[in-house]
Every structure is written in C-alpha cells, then in structure tokens.
Design an enzyme around this catalytic site. Structure first.
Site, PDB file in Angstrom:
ATOM      1  N   GLN A   1       0.805  -1.220   0.000  1.00 23.32           N
ATOM      2  CA  GLN A   1       0.000   0.000   0.000  1.00 23.32           C
ATOM      3  C   GLN A   1       0.843   1.279   0.000  1.00 23.32           C
ATOM      4  O   GLN A   1       0.322   2.361  -0.291  1.00 23.32           O
ATOM      5  CB  GLN A   1      -0.960   0.002   1.193  1.00 23.32           C
ATOM      6  CG  GLN A   1      -0.270   0.151   2.544  1.00 23.32           C
ATOM      7  CD  GLN A   1      -1.228   0.034   3.709  1.00 23.32           C
ATOM      8  OE1 GLN A   1      -1.647  -1.052   4.084  1.00 23.32           O
ATOM      9  NE2 GLN A   1      -1.575   1.172   4.296  1.00 23.32           N
TER      10      GLN A   1
ATOM     11  N   CYS B   1      -5.165   0.509   3.286  1.00 26.85           N
ATOM     12  CA  CYS B   1      -5.240  -0.928   3.578  1.00 26.85           C
ATOM     13  C   CYS B   1      -6.591  -1.520   3.199  1.00 26.85           C
ATOM     14  O   CYS B   1      -6.674  -2.634   2.688  1.00 26.85           O
ATOM     15  CB  CYS B   1      -4.979  -1.166   5.060  1.00 26.85           C
ATOM     16  SG  CYS B   1      -6.114  -0.242   6.115  1.00 26.85           S
TER      17      CYS B   1
ATOM     18  N   HIS C   1      -6.790  -0.898  11.010  1.00 27.76           N
ATOM     19  CA  HIS C   1      -6.116  -1.519   9.872  1.00 27.76           C
ATOM     20  C   HIS C   1      -6.970  -2.665   9.345  1.00 27.76           C
ATOM     21  O   HIS C   1      -7.501  -3.451  10.123  1.00 27.76           O
ATOM     22  CB  HIS C   1      -4.751  -2.039  10.327  1.00 27.76           C
ATOM     23  CG  HIS C   1      -3.886  -2.568   9.217  1.00 27.76           C
ATOM     24  ND1 HIS C   1      -3.639  -1.866   8.063  1.00 27.76           N
ATOM     25  CD2 HIS C   1      -3.208  -3.735   9.102  1.00 27.76           C
ATOM     26  CE1 HIS C   1      -2.849  -2.584   7.280  1.00 27.76           C
ATOM     27  NE2 HIS C   1      -2.576  -3.720   7.874  1.00 27.76           N
TER      28      HIS C   1
END
Ligand code: NAG
Ligand code: NAG
Ligand code: NAG
Length: 335
Positions: free
Chosen positions: A135, A141, A281
C-alpha cells in the site's frame, strides 16, 4: 543529501553529527553497521540530520526486538522495512487516524453449527489468493483487503485470477463513507463496487498510493459484486465458518506498536483493545489453524512481501484479538 550510501566512507562522514550529539552509538558499532546494511537492503537515503535520528530509532527498535525475543512470546519480532520509524510515525503514514464506523455495519450473515475442518489455507487449495501487494505511505489498507477478497472470490468461482484496482477505490468510493488514504471499510467498498457496477483492473487503473480524481471507465470494468456478506459483530465463529466454507474474509483490527516489528509466529497482544471503535487496519483472513494448542488466523497484509512471513502474519484466534471480529465481511461476485 547524498544518493547512494557510501559504505566505505560513511564512517568518516558520521564523525561530525554523532560526536556532537553525545550519542550512545559509537562509530563502527554493530548497530551502525547493521543500520547501514539495512539502508542498502531497503535503498534508503537520508539527509545528514535525518540519518542521526533514523539511526537512533533503528537502534531503539533493535533493543525492543531483542528484549521481546528473549521472552517467551508466541511471536518473534524482527528487523523489517519499518525499522527506522517510531510507532507514532508509522501510525501517521499507514494506519487510520479516525474510527471507520466498524460497529455500525449491519450484519446479514447467518451462521450454521459446523463442524468445520481444524485447518484451512486457501493458498494451498489452488490458485485462489493473489500475490501480496504494497500500500505504500497511504492509509489505503481497506482497498487491498477489498481487492484481495474479491480476487479470491472470482478465482474460486471461475478459476481466473485477476488483479483489481485499489486506486479506483481510493479515488472513487467516497459516497460509501470511504476516505481514500484516510481510511475506509471493505464492506463499504464492496457496496461501492456493487452499485458502481464494477471495478477495473490493476493495469488499466494502476496504483499510485495517493488521493486523486476518479478515473473510472465503465467499459473497462472487469469484476462485479452481486451481494455483500457482513458478519455479525464479534462473531468470530462465523468468520471461521465463512473462511472454511466460502471465501477469504476481510476484517479490521487494532494495530499497536508491538505489531509494527512483527516477524513470525502467532501474534497476540495485551496492548490492543477488543472494541470495534479502535480498529485501525484492514487485512484479509485466508485461512486458520492451530499450533501447540493455540488457534490462529492466517492473514494477508498489504505491506509488501518483505514484511512478516512473506507478507503474511498469524494472529491468535478465538479471543477477538485486537477487535478482529468487529466488522468482517466478504463479497459475493457477479460472474
Ligand atoms: C514458554 O511457553 C511455552 C508454550 O506456551 C510453555 O510450554 C513453556 O513452559 C514456557 N516456558 C517458560 C520458561 O515460561
Ligand atoms: C460514519 O457514518 C456516518 C453516517 O452514515 C457518516 O456521516 C460518517 O462520515 C461516517 N464516518 C466515517 C469515518 O466514515
Ligand atoms: C453491509 O455493510 C455495509 C457497510 O457498512 C452496508 O452498507 C450494507 O448495508 C450492509 N449490508 C446489509 C445487508 O446490511
């Protein structure tokens, strides 16, 4: 600024800044040597000022790794591409700063009663999991978790492995509460692809790792979503069922400082929370198993193949570790 690290003359060059700073690291110390080979390996270059700061941070991370690995943890830490960063810096670049409505995701997944296999690994069942991507310095993400899940779903249904465009999601999925490099949720991204009528491929809409204008072209869409399965809040057993029976599953969890330096083994932490409003995340569960009585998830990350175990990590299963069961979902593709 200097372009390539001159290993041979770095010692002489170092004398100035280090001597002035009363630094604990002496010239030619093993730390300095390790840092310099790490810089070469990761093609890092710094200004004079920055070099000093990065060396200190690297040494401090190295100490943390040593201390951690000396104790009896179920996972090991190690030097990785982030070893010159403090966790605060890492967090600003790679993680969501704002909570992403995780607990607001309405579930529509009905769980059965099993039993399920004791272990599953979609990577070993055939060509069902795409290669690990990176990324870069963007909180995107969620786009990689999304494309990873949909790439697998299509491969499972058709046998064809596509590579889908994360950048389209970064640039175009705002109307579904996604925020480009500032974050988003896979469930909301699947909804976007569904109502947008498609997502383009990596080659026709390549990744840039920064926010941009939407360049979607309907004629170039190559993958489509028919429906989205949202797993019930904190129902980790339903995640097991979904991974065992249907598809790799996108999920979010809270990354804390001990995760940044993860190297291998089953990640388990006391520094993260189990609450859905702390997750920062998103990743992709591609399987699960058990080792010495400790159940784990096999998870694909989006920090490149040189992080963790070839880009993957294991995380303890069955305890909602770091809130990992807060908002799991997967797409049902239109093929
Ligand atoms: C280390 O952990 C293992 C597995 O949890 C356990 O069997 C062992 O007794 C532990 N050793 C020490 C020294 O705590
Ligand atoms: C959460 O949802 C609300 C209502 O749909 C929306 O206004 C808000 O922007 C969302 N927050 C994030 C971070 O997406
Ligand atoms: C699944 O979650 C997404 C994102 O939160 C939401 O837009 C969608 O309505 C949910 N699906 C169902 C069937 O509730």
């Amino acid at each position: 600024m200097w372009a390539v690290l001159p290993l041979l003359c770095a010692g002489a060059w170092l004398l100035g800044p280090l001597a002035r700073g009363a630094a604990s690291l002496s010239l030619g110390s093993p730390e300095t040597f390790r840092f310099k080979s790490w810089m070469q390996q990761h093609q890092k270059t710094y200004s004079t000022e920055e070099y000093r700061h990065r060396l200190q941070t690297f040494a401090s991370n190295q100490r943390k790794i040593k201390e951690h690995n000396a104790r009896n943890h179920t996972f090991k830490m190690g030097i990785n591409p982030f070893s010159d960063m403090t966790f605060a810096e890492f967090k600003r670049r790679f993680l969501w700063s704002e909570p992403q409505n995780c607990s607001a995701t309405k579930s529509n997944y009905l769980r059965g009663t099993g039993p399920y296999p004791t272990s599953v690994d979609w990577r070993k069942k055939g060509r069902f999991v795409s290669p690990v991507k990176n990324q870069g310095g963007c909180g995107s993400c969620w786009t990689f978790s999304t494309t990873g899940a949909l790439e697998s779903a299509i491969a499972i249904k058709t046998g064809k492995m596509l590579s889908l465009s994360e950048q389209q999601l970064v640039d175009c999925a705002q109307n579904f509460n996604n925020h480009g490099c500032q974050g988003g949720l896979p469930s909301q991204a699947f909804e976007y692809i569904r109502y947008n009528k498609g997502i383009m491929g990596e080659d026709s809409y390549p990744y840039e790792g920064k926010d941009g204008n939407c360049k979607f072209q309907p004629g170039k869409a190559i993958a489509f979503v028919k429906d989205v399965a949202n797993i019930t809040l904190n129902d980790e057993a339903a995640m097991v069922e979904a991974v065992a029976l249907y598809n790799p599953v996108s999920f979010a969890f809270e990354v804390t400082s001990d995760f940044m330096l993860y190297r291998k083994g089953i990640y388990s932490s006391t520094s993260c929370h189990k609450t859905p409003d702390k997750v920062n995340h998103a990743v992709l569960a591609v399987g699960y198993g058990e080792q010495n009585g400790k159940p784990y998830w096999i998870v694909k990350n989006s920090w490149g193949p040189s992080w963790g175990m070839n880009g993957y990590f294991l995380i303890e299963r069955g305890k909602n570790m770091c809130g990992l069961a807060a908002c799991a979902s997967y797409p049902i593709p239109q093929v």
